[in-house]
Design a protein around this motif. Structure first.
Motif, short mmCIF file in Angstrom:
data_model
loop_
_atom_site.label_atom_id
_atom_site.label_comp_id
_atom_site.label_asym_id
_atom_site.label_seq_id
_atom_site.Cartn_x
_atom_site.Cartn_y
_atom_site.Cartn_z
N UNK A 52 -3.74 -15.80 0.26
CA UNK A 52 -5.03 -14.91 -0.35
C UNK A 52 -5.47 -13.93 0.63
N UNK A 53 -5.37 -14.24 1.87
CA UNK A 53 -5.82 -13.42 2.93
C UNK A 53 -4.86 -12.11 3.27
N UNK A 54 -3.57 -12.63 3.12
CA UNK A 54 -2.62 -11.67 3.42
C UNK A 54 -2.48 -10.63 2.35
N UNK A 55 -2.88 -11.01 0.88
CA UNK A 55 -2.89 -10.11 -0.12
C UNK A 55 -3.87 -9.24 0.01
N UNK A 56 -5.07 -9.49 0.59
CA UNK A 56 -6.10 -8.36 0.94
C UNK A 56 -5.77 -7.52 2.11
N UNK A 57 -5.12 -8.39 3.04
CA UNK A 57 -4.59 -7.69 4.44
C UNK A 57 -3.50 -6.48 3.97
N UNK A 58 -2.79 -6.98 3.09
CA UNK A 58 -1.61 -6.10 2.66
C UNK A 58 -2.22 -4.58 2.18
N UNK A 59 -3.14 -4.74 1.59
CA UNK A 59 -3.81 -3.39 1.01
C UNK A 59 -4.17 -2.51 2.35
N UNK A 60 -5.10 -3.15 3.19
CA UNK A 60 -5.57 -2.51 4.34
C UNK A 60 -4.22 -2.02 5.12
N UNK A 61 -3.40 -2.74 5.50
CA UNK A 61 -2.15 -2.30 6.01
C UNK A 61 -1.35 -1.06 5.35
N UNK A 62 -1.33 -1.28 4.17
CA UNK A 62 -0.69 -0.01 3.42
C UNK A 62 -1.52 1.22 3.63
N UNK A 65 -1.48 0.93 8.25
CA UNK A 65 -1.18 0.02 9.34
C UNK A 65 -2.51 -0.62 9.89
N UNK A 66 -3.50 -0.31 9.09
CA UNK A 66 -5.12 -0.61 9.34
C UNK A 66 -5.03 -2.23 9.04
N UNK A 67 -5.67 -2.95 9.99
CA UNK A 67 -5.75 -4.28 10.04
C UNK A 67 -7.32 -4.91 9.91
N UNK A 68 -7.65 -5.89 9.26
CA UNK A 68 -8.96 -6.37 9.29
C UNK A 68 -9.12 -7.78 10.28
N UNK A 69 -9.68 -7.66 11.39
CA UNK A 69 -9.72 -8.79 12.39
C UNK A 69 -10.80 -9.76 11.92
N UNK A 70 -11.77 -9.30 11.03
CA UNK A 70 -12.99 -10.24 10.79
C UNK A 70 -12.84 -11.30 9.99
N UNK A 125 -13.87 -4.25 12.74
CA UNK A 125 -13.65 -5.53 12.06
C UNK A 125 -13.91 -6.40 13.40
N UNK A 126 -13.35 -5.91 14.64
CA UNK A 126 -13.49 -6.67 15.66
C UNK A 126 -14.92 -7.02 15.84
N UNK A 127 -15.95 -6.30 15.77
CA UNK A 127 -17.20 -6.26 15.90
C UNK A 127 -17.79 -7.42 14.53
N UNK A 128 -17.02 -7.26 13.57
CA UNK A 128 -17.39 -8.32 12.22
C UNK A 128 -16.74 -9.54 12.74
N UNK A 129 -15.87 -9.69 13.50
CA UNK A 129 -15.12 -11.01 14.03
C UNK A 129 -16.10 -11.68 14.70
N UNK A 130 -16.85 -10.95 15.84
CA UNK A 130 -17.52 -11.74 16.42
C UNK A 130 -18.97 -11.90 15.94
#
Lengths: 389, 513
Positions: A52-62, A65-70, A125-130
């Motif tokens: 599930x998460x990788x599906x969302x992450x794929x769109x960000x990466x597309x 190359x942006x990722x979501x760390x949060x 997203x690092x901010x969101x992660x914290x």
């Protein structure tokens, strides 16, 4: 140098081949245990969140190359909110809706900064992660809250009854499961062949490639085998339905819709896309809002599977999702990557984890191996592209 | 006769599909200032890149003989070790670092693990004085103006013990005063025995500093003119620069039917997006009629691209004045390319790889990108129709490829340009702004692109063609605007214009400024 068709095939399907080799390796080293029905079942249930998460992450990466760390923290936070709501006897449907909406709002919040204020995604997203790790603790007040709503657990795959019941009462063999598998594979074959016939009728393609037929056969056989194995165990795990729905939906979106096309275009060349009249900022925003929504769903699945919510849930989930995408062939620069590749990446990691667990290798070594696999996968990707240039 | 410091013999350099340099011979004597002149794309910069090792030994044919020995440079470092230092047109300074840090970047003073900042700044200050800068070398580069930054580049080159200094368009971003100071500095260096090569479009400057002028055209050196008296007639140089004969390089326009005015731009003024005080387009007015090909001629940096992109939904800079009329009605476009496309305007960029195409995607996907709405019922793309559209344009523009599923990154420049045109033709515009539509592609592909442009005009579209190639502008246009230093400085009918008259117009305005 001439193009060797076998070499071309190997290059194109590098990760599939790697997966097959890994499976064979573990089949031998675990004495075939990895192919037991129960282990296949576990592979799916344990890795639900990754898909599930990788599906969302794929769109960000597309999108570049942006990722979501949060996402790990968001999974935990959303789960905490839902668990607390259900503990207070709020109807589970309301809780589920709130969890999804909260996830999406978090995604939109982060997406806003990324898209319109140009905050680098890594930092936003690092901010969101914290922040959301902290908020999770606040919501749970540091405790574990158990989830007892039966309907919720049944639907999202937790507790003892997280399987689709066998309506046809096959005893040890779950007929419903097998039947579902056959119907699905039948549908898949019909749609694929139908597509071939249609394009042939319109004269768009003259011939169906042998490799396409082989792939259809291989995928069909694989699915039948998986459903057969599951039927021999307890049937279809509920979570598989959610995974299947999301993968099919997003596979479709990325391949057949305009918005899906824009994720690739923005990642491939943002300026050219903007000058083609596409609102590229909105594309970034949608990628992150969607990531939040899917993190919400992953949060639901996570607390359902564990039947409780803890402040430590979701740690490292973001990395698993990112790794699945990159192992699955997504480009770290954006613009390239497929849902099917991501699935293979996620399965590859899952198989390695499980195989090593069965062999009794400690989790520390498992992590080390994961790291090596990620590096090698990306190396192969980069080197095979260099050769072309 | 003075000693020959550098000789480049029979240099040939080929890029995929294009011969950039064709058997070039070039000699520089010790202690002279030698100018290289020629149109954009003639091969001047390529020649200098060969010399400085940016294109390493083995990627070109021919010999470089420097101080009597044959050199094989593999990197810039190799050529710099010999004292050949090139200063590129785009300044290569890090704004957030001090002048001293910049000057010794990659060439640090002191030991490997210990930079001797004392020596660095002391030496830097010494070189800064030599170029006439009074700033401390601890000043950050972003705090000084472009004129001074150019001088810092020269100081940086001196710090590398340059014996042969190559300056690529050193004055292109400088004002009159700074330019003059820089040229005088060059003359000062010459007195001290330094050898220099200068590439420039500004012929008055060339005439002022150069002892010899070598003209490059179409990848070959045409002639070397002696200018020891520094009084050469600029027309003499121009003749060398543009002197090729035009024989059927351009397809004939047939059935020219020019209609009413389709687009009109009045008093258009645009400011730079980062430096709002700089005007990049200054009070420009122009119009284009249906079925007409209008050429905008100007050198790089004249403001042509900025003008075009600002018309195209303000995709560049800040619009501070001016009106746009389409079909006689004033239109205010939103700040979005999408709005411009909706109003049937298309802008085909000069930078096809940077701003035009998604190289990692197929021809098909690139073709449909600007008009995906027409293929998507709701949100779902009709993939079959998309394939058919891509095929249709592949045939129409004779894009050479095995399939429209081919990645655009794998195509040659000419075919990429055709894909870019296909994309914008499929967007069905009434007005096409083509920015350098034939840059970096070979002669055959150019001809095909010209045919496409003529077809578009014959179909009643308005075409604006921006180009820095004079023959192309003359050969293709019905009417020509001449742009220089952010302004339109002249308008001519193509039938009345000539290469000399256009060049003269530009030089006239350059002197006036």
């Amino acid at each position: 140098m001439k193009n060797n068709p076998a070499l071309e095939f190997a290059k194109k399907n590098m990760m599939v081949i790697a997966l097959v080799i890994v499976v064979i390796f573990f089949s031998i080293s675990t004495g075939g245990k990895i192919l037991y029905a129960q282990n296949i079942n576990n592979l799916i249930s344990q890795n639900g969140y990754v898909f599930i998460l990788a599906t969302g992450m794929l769109l960000c990466i597309l999108t570049g190359g942006n990722i979501d760390l949060s996402v790990g923290s968001v999974v935990c936070f959303v789960g905490a909110v839902g668990a607390v709501m259900m503990e207070r006897n709020i109807p589970f449907i309301a809780a589920v809706l709130v969890m999804l909406v909260v996830g999406m709002l978090i995604g939109m919040f982060q997406g806003f900064w990324i898209a319109w204020i140009s905050v680098p995604p890594f930092i936003a997203t690092l901010a969101g992660m914290y922040a959301f790790r902290g908020f999770s603790n606040v919501v749970l007040q540091g405790f574990t809250i158990s989830v007892e709503n039966k309907a919720f657990l049944d639907i999202f795959g937790g507790g003892a009854t997280c399987y689709i019941p066998d309506f046809l009462h096959g005893g040890d063999f779950n007929i419903t499961c097998m039947l579902a598998g056959i119907i699905l594979v039948g549908l898949y074959i019909c749609i694929t062949v139908g597509g071939w016939l249609k394009s042939r009728k319109k004269g768009l393609t003259d011939k169906v490639q042998t490799s396409e037929i082989l792939r259809l056969a291989a995928v069909s056989a694989l699915f039948l085998w998986i459903f057969y194995k599951l039927a021999n165990y307890k049937g279809i795990p509920t979570v598989l339905i959610w995974i299947g729905l999301i993968l099919v939906l997003y596979g479709y979106i990325t391949k057949y819709t305009a918005i899906g096309r824009y994720f690739y275009a923005v990642g491939g060349n943002e300026k050219a896309t903007r000058l083609s009249g596409v609102n590229t900022k909105l594309v970034y925003f949608i990628a992150y809002a969607n990531m939040g929504l899917l993190a919400g769903l992953a949060g639901i699945l996570t607390i359902a599977r564990q039947a409780n919510a803890q402040p430590t849930f979701g740690q490292g989930y973001e990395m698993d999702a990112i790794a699945a995408c990159f192992i699955g062939g997504a480009s770290a620069y954006g613009g390239v990557g497929k849902v099917t590749g991501m699935i293979i990446g996620a399965v590859l990691m899952g198989v390695i984890n499980q195989g090593m667990s069965i062999m009794g290798i400690s989790t520390n070594y498992q992590r080390a191996v994961k790291g090596v696999v990620l590096l090698v996968a990306v190396l192969v990707d980069i080197l095979s592209k260099k050769e072309k240039a | 006769m003075a000693k020959i410091l550098l000789e480049m013999k029979n240099i040939t350099k080929t890029f995929p599909g294009v011969k950039a340099l064709d058997n070039v011979n070039f000699q520089v004597e010790e202690g002279e200032i030698h100018a290289l002149v020629g149109e954009n794309g003639a091969g001047k910069s390529t020649l200098m890149n060969v010399l400085s090792g940016i294109y390493p030994y083995g990627t070109y044919e021919g010999d470089i003989i420097y101080e009597g020995e044959t050199c094989r440079f593999n990197t810039i470092r190799d050529s710099e070790a010999k004292g050949i230092v090139i200063i590129h047109q785009e300044l290569a300074l890090v704004p957030e670092m001090s002048i001293g840090e910049n000057m010794y970047l990659g060439n640090e003073r002191g030991k490997k693990a210990f930079i001797d900042w004392g020596t660095t700044y002391a030496e830097a200050d010494r070189y800064l004085k030599m170029v006439g800068l009074s700033e401390s070398s601890k000043t950050l580069v972003r705090e000084i103006g472009t004129g001074k930054q150019q001088l810092v580049e020269i100081a940086k080159a001196l710090a590398k013990n340059a014996r042969l200094l190559i300056l690529d368009e050193p004055t292109s971003s400088l004002n009159e005063e700074d330019s003059r100071a820089l040229l005088d500095l060059m003359l000062g260096f010459k007195k001290r025995g330094m050898t220099m090569i200068i590439i420039s479009h500004k012929l008055n400057e060339v005439s002022y500093v150069a002892d010899k002028i070598t003209v490059v055209r179409d990848g070959s050196t045409i002639e070397t003119i002696d200018n020891h008296d520094h009084n050469i007639d600029e027309d003499r140089i121009i003749r060398g620069m543009v002197g090729r004969e035009i024989t059927n390089r351009f397809p004939k326009r047939e059935n020219v039917k020019i209609g009413e005015i389709n687009m009109e731009v009045d008093h258009w003024t645009v400011h730079h997006p980062l430096y709002p005080e700089r005007k990049v387009v200054d009070d420009v007015s122009l119009y284009v009629r249906k079925g007409e090909v209008v050429g905008i001629y100007g050198l790089m940096g004249a403001g042509r691209t900025e003008l075009a992109m600002s018309i195209f939904g303000q995709s560049y800079g800040t619009l501070t004045g001016g009106t746009l009329k389409l079909d006689g009605k004033e239109v205010r476009l939103k700040k979005s390319p999408r709005d411009a496309i909706r109003h049937k305007i298309a802008y085909v960029t000069e930078d096809r790889k940077g701003n035009g195409l998604v190289l990692s995607q197929s021809i098909k996907i690139n073709t449909s990108l600007a008009n995906l709405d027409s293929l998507a019922s709701g949100t779902v793309i009709d993939k079959d129709k998309e394939y058919q559209v891509a095929e249709e344009y592949r045939e129409k523009l004779s894009i050479k490829t095995p399939s429209v599923e081919q990645l655009v990154g794998n195509l040659s420049g000419g075919n990429q340009q055709k894909v870019l045109l296909a994309k914008w033709m499929y967007a069905e515009p009434d007005i096409l702004i083509l920015d350098e539509p034939t840059r970096g592609i070979d002669v055959g592909a150019k001809y095909e692109i010209y045919c496409i442009i003529n077809d578009l005009a014959a179909a009643g579209k308005s075409v604006i063609m921006i180009s820095s190639e004079l023959p192309e502008v003359l050969g293709m246009s019905d009417r020509i605007y001449i742009m220089n230093a952010s302004k339109i400085i002249g308008e001519m009918k193509a039938s009345e214009a000539s290469q000399e008259s256009i060049m003269a117009e530009i030089l006239k305005s350059g002197r006036g400024a």
